[in-house]
Design an enzyme around this catalytic site. Structure first.
Site, mmCIF file in Angstrom:
data_model
loop_
_atom_site.group_PDB
_atom_site.id
_atom_site.type_symbol
_atom_site.label_atom_id
_atom_site.label_comp_id
_atom_site.label_asym_id
_atom_site.label_seq_id
_atom_site.Cartn_x
_atom_site.Cartn_y
_atom_site.Cartn_z
ATOM 1 N N CYS A 10 0.838 -1.207 0.000
ATOM 2 C CA CYS A 10 0.000 0.000 0.000
ATOM 3 C C CYS A 10 0.875 1.261 0.000
ATOM 4 O O CYS A 10 2.090 1.189 0.169
ATOM 5 C CB CYS A 10 -0.922 0.004 1.217
ATOM 6 S SG CYS A 10 -0.052 0.088 2.798
ATOM 7 N N CYS A 13 2.985 1.711 3.111
ATOM 8 C CA CYS A 13 4.178 0.867 3.127
ATOM 9 C C CYS A 13 5.289 1.499 2.289
ATOM 10 O O CYS A 13 6.457 1.508 2.685
ATOM 11 C CB CYS A 13 3.859 -0.530 2.603
ATOM 12 S SG CYS A 13 2.581 -1.389 3.543
#
Length: 78
Positions: A10, A13
């Site tokens: 994501c 991240c």
């Protein structure tokens, strides 16, 4: 030093990975950064929230996109 970012890929991240790399650069240390996106590998750490930051196999943060300053503090502490 081995630093791992656990997450499914994501934006959070990705941002954490960028911040980790910047922190390492600012500290001028040698460290490898690994991004673990495989769900089976992530589950082995027993975490359910992402992103998770792991320094030398020790979980130091879960569910937060840490700022560079905080990452530097964690690296120096560990």
């Amino acid at each position: 030093m081995i630093i791992k970012i656990l997450g499914t890929g994501c934006d959070k991240c990705d941002t954490l990975e960028e911040n980790v790399k910047e922190a390492i650069n600012e500290l001028g240390i040698e460290a490898s950064v690994e991004k673990i996106e495989n769900l089976l590998e992530i589950v082995k750490y027993g975490v359910m929230t992402s992103p998770t930051l792991v320094i030398d196999e020790k979980i130091v943060s879960t569910g937060k996109v840490l700022k560079v300053k905080k990452i530097k503090e964690l690296i120096e502490k560990n």
